[in-house]
Scaffold this active site. Structure first.
Site, short mmCIF file in Angstrom:
data_model
loop_
_atom_site.label_atom_id
_atom_site.label_comp_id
_atom_site.label_asym_id
_atom_site.label_seq_id
_atom_site.Cartn_x
_atom_site.Cartn_y
_atom_site.Cartn_z
N ASP A 283 -9.52 -4.71 0.42
CA ASP A 283 -8.34 -3.99 0.85
C ASP A 283 -7.58 -4.95 1.76
O ASP A 283 -8.14 -5.93 2.26
CB ASP A 283 -8.71 -2.69 1.58
CG ASP A 283 -7.50 -1.75 1.64
OD1 ASP A 283 -6.36 -2.21 1.40
OD2 ASP A 283 -7.68 -0.55 1.94
C1 BGC Z 1 -4.16 0.18 1.53
C2 BGC Z 1 -4.44 0.01 0.05
C3 BGC Z 1 -3.25 -0.66 -0.59
C4 BGC Z 1 -3.01 -1.98 0.10
C5 BGC Z 1 -1.86 -2.78 -0.48
C6 BGC Z 1 -3.70 -1.09 2.21
O1 BGC Z 1 -3.23 -0.83 3.47
O2 BGC Z 1 -5.32 0.69 2.16
O3 BGC Z 1 -4.69 1.25 -0.56
O4 BGC Z 1 -3.46 -0.81 -1.96
O5 BGC Z 1 -2.70 -1.74 1.46
O6 BGC Z 1 -0.65 -2.19 -0.22
#
Ligand code: BGC
Length: 731
Positions: free
Chosen positions: A226
């Site tokens: 993530d």
């Molecule tokens: C989120 C993810 C997301 C990623 C990219 C993170 O803050 O937890 O779900 O895909 O950002 O935007």
């Protein structure tokens, strides 16, 4: 098709391939092309390459489909598939390689700020929808990233908190949706979560990312972090995390190089991840295909219709007759609330508002924004008043949790004052996380729960209100009476860096049904403008650990509608506490008025199994299982019992095993009884026969201590005989 051989690359190049270039792309190095990664779960949030991803509102226009909370309520894998396929087409046209979704985390607490991005409190429903989304998305040539693996069930302290969860609970509740997606839909990537699990960051969790994900489930794609989830790059790579996102301007790439040079990290580990990333990059390519924006908007409406849940419909308040005098009240009727905040935020191609759509269907429609307008006056005049209520986008979002499930007080006030004067009051709710209906539920006639329906939600709502469409959604999560009734209440969101999943497997309806806690509306509940009858249930064992369910459903009303057949299994077989019932199969079927259909649903081994932590495996305990057809998790309309042979389990005995395990062992049990009785005098034998109560008292004594007690009573179990029996128990 770059099939990059790591031997052709320098160590620096290899390390560099394993992290992003910026927020949304990877680097093009030595023939491996750059990939584009973009959210997300219910629509594309695609930004120009250099844009800071925190500017979530600045993405290019894309269709905003129903959010996962809404899609979950459709109980229809086909809905999830159509969303996945459409996002796939939009991603391909934008040159996006990986679409970051779907999220299949379990809704543990109604307070989680990101519940709108997750499907359900039930793992089977979440997994079935997630797998369908992934399959359809990937059929369009775009890779999926199923997220957030694992036990990411809150936003509070999400980047540091340790989710302290026992293994049975992980295996039975928090893993199965991921397992189903991975084993059945083969996602190109899995995104690890921010949090720690039992003290170890998910990004550094070898058991999670390598032993379970790859070893047990056979995942052969790329594990991506993530965004910002990597605390220790070298530890993460060694644990099985291939790609760090976003990039760190080379800082962590240099850490990998240094670790290999110092001997701390085996270069073979780097090579393996490079191979995986290079294979994944075969999906990269220039934009291809076009998007029919109008067709996708129409699709978003058709899918939204499937998701709304009719919770209550007294006096047949709905559907509204086209000629009826209707008062529409509330801000959300003109400013649609249709998606949640954070990384999944889509910049919609267009938005339908409910008021416009209602005006297109009804002949006499008045509108008031709230109490400081003339809401009460128009409600008094109207035949039907429709109040739009719910939560504002700021009330719930990625990044923080809610602290209440109540509707804002001013909305409760509005509903009550309108209901007091209106002939019929209908409430339309828009929100991502569950909201309590207390304080006003009994005062209104109908409630249509829409969750967050996406950009065409307004038009879908109008169709449902006027009966152009028939509601067919079912709750994918329980609506409790009070927040305090939720099983995670005392353990959410945790404290001092830890959140203890103390409720174990008793999540959502599994708890409410087991503890017989009254709820406002149970998991699986949902009404229709027609009625359905269930008959002719038959359940047949198809092996030692599987069964086939056959059941007939009839549409007994006067309009076409869709019904969800929900199959639950209830049992107390086995040595662990089982929830009162668990959803084990479901299907949604469309029936014309008067039509009957017989459906067959297979219950495989997993439908009856629990995870045995002593044996480290799934076990189907021999015994009785009740297969139930539920109108919801709380209302069983038919049931039938079967007896399963189950698994033959021989637990290895030791002197530390309790007496009950020794006597209950299929081979050792009869043997020890015989050995003991052979050494008894007649008097001792008759005493033993009369001592059933004492046997109960000693059942949990370890064998070692039991032998001492026997000696005190003048009886004897020869140590050699016990040693032989321990050996026997191993076979
Ligand atoms: C989120 C993810 C997301 C990623 C990219 C993170 O803050 O937890 O779900 O895909 O950002 O935007």
């Amino acid at each position: 098709m770059p099939q990059q051989d790591p031997a052709d690359l320098t160590l620096e190049e290899k390390a560099s391939l394993l992290s992003g270039k910026d927020f949304g792309t990877t680097k093009a190095i030595a023939g491996v092309p750059s990939m584009r990664l973009a959210d997300g779960p219910h629509g594309l949030r695609h930004q120009d390459a250099e844009t800071d991803h925190l500017g979530v509102h600045d993405s290019r226009p894309a269709t905003c489909f129903p959010t996962a909370a809404a899609a979950g309520s459709s109980w229809d894998p086909e809905v999830a598939a159509e969303i996945g396929a459409a996002i796939g087409r939009e991603a391909r046209a934008a040159g996006v390689t990986i679409s970051l979704g779907p999220g299949v985390n379990i809704k543990r607490s109604p307070l989680c700020g990101r519940n709108f991005e997750y499907y359900s409190e039930d793992p089977l429903l979440s997994g079935a929808l997630g797998a369908s989304h992934v399959r359809a998305l990937q059929n369009e040539g775009v890779g999926a990233s199923v997220k957030h693996f694992a036990a990411n069930n809150q936003e509070t302290d999400r980047m540091r908190v340790s989710a302290d969860v026992d293994e049975r609970t992980l295996r039975e509740i928090y893993f199965p949706a991921f397992e189903k997606v991975v084993t059945e839909a083969h996602p190109a990537t899995v995104m690890c979560s921010y949090n720690k699990i039992n003290g170890v960051y998910a990004s550094q969790h070898r058991w999670l990312l390598t032993d379970v994900l790859r070893g047990e489930w056979g995942f052969d794609g790329v594990v991506v972090s993530d965004w910002g989830a990597v605390a220790d790059r070298v530890a993460a790579l060694a644990a099985g995390l291939d790609l760090e996102m976003p990039g760190t301007n080379g800082i962590t790439d240099a850490e990998i190089v240094a670790a290999v040079r110092s001997g701390e990290l085996d270069e073979a580990v780097v090579d393996q991840s490079v191979r995986r990333v290079a294979t994944l990059s075969q999906l990269a390519g220039p934009p291809s295909g076009t998007v029919d924006v109008e067709a996708h908007h129409a699709l978003a409406k058709r899918l939204a219709v499937e998701c709304a849940v009719l919770l209550k419909n007294d006096q047949a308040a709905l559907p509204i007759a086209p000629g009826a005098e209707v008062a529409v009240i509330g801000e959300f009727a003109v400013e649609a609330r249709f998606q949640g905040g954070g990384s999944s935020h889509v910049n919609p191609t267009r938005v339908d508002t409910a008021l416009d759509s209602i005006r297109a269907l009804g002949t006499s429609v008045s509108y008031a924004r709230g109490l400081d307008d003339n809401a009460v006056e128009i409600a008094r005049e109207a035949e039907v008043t429709v109040v739009f209520a719910g939560l504002q986008e700021i009330d719930e979002s990625e990044g923080y949790d809610r602290d209440t499930i109540d509707l804002p007080a001013d909305q409760v006030d509005l509903i009550r004052r309108v209901a007091a004067v209106s002939r019929r009051t209908v409430v339309v709710l828009s929100h991502g996380g569950v909201v309590a209906l207390e304080g006003w539920h009994d005062e209104v006639d109908a409630i249509l729960d829409c969750w967050l329906l996406g950009q065409a939600g307004g038009a879908a709502i109008a169709d449902l209100l006027y009966g152009v469409a028939n509601p067919s959604g079912r709750l994918a999560e329980t609506i409790p009476l009070r927040l305090q009734d939720n099983p995670s209440y005392f353990n959410f969101p945790g404290e001092q860096g830890h959140v203890r999943y103390g409720e174990g497997v008793l999540v959502g309806y599994r708890y409410y049904e087991t503890a017989e806690v009254e709820v406002r509306y149970p998991f699986g509940h949902g009404l229709s403008y027609t009625s359905f009858e269930t008959s002719d249930l038959s359940v047949t064992a198809t092996g030692d650990d599987s069964a086939l369910v056959s059941v007939t459903v009839t549409n007994t009303g006067s309009v076409a509608g869709k019904h969800v057949v929900q199959v639950y299994v209830a049992t107390d077989a086995g040595p662990v506490r089982r929830p009162a019932r668990e959803l084990r199969a479901f299907t949604k079927i469309a029936l014309a008025p008067g039509e009957s259909r017989t459906v067959e649903l297979a219950l495989d081994r997993r439908a009856f199994a629990y995870y045995d932590i002593e044996l480290s495996q799934w076990v189907v305990a021999p015994g009785d299982y009740t297969v139930q057809i539920g109108q919801s998790a709380a209302v069983v309309v038919a049931e039938s019992q079967i007896t399963l042979v189950g698994d033959v389990i021989r637990r290895e005995l030791s002197l530390d095993s309790p007496v009950q395990d020794w006597f209950g062992h299929p081979i050792v049990g009869p043997l020890i009884t015989r050995t003991l009785s052979e050494g008894m005098t007649e008097e001792q034998a008759s005493q033993a026969a009369d001592s059933a109560d004492q046997m109960r008292m000693v059942a949990s004594l370890p064998m070692k201590q039991f032998t001492h007690f026997l000696t005190q009573s003048g009886m004897h179990l020869p140590p050699d005989a016990l040693t032989d029996m321990i050996e026997l128990s191993k076979n």
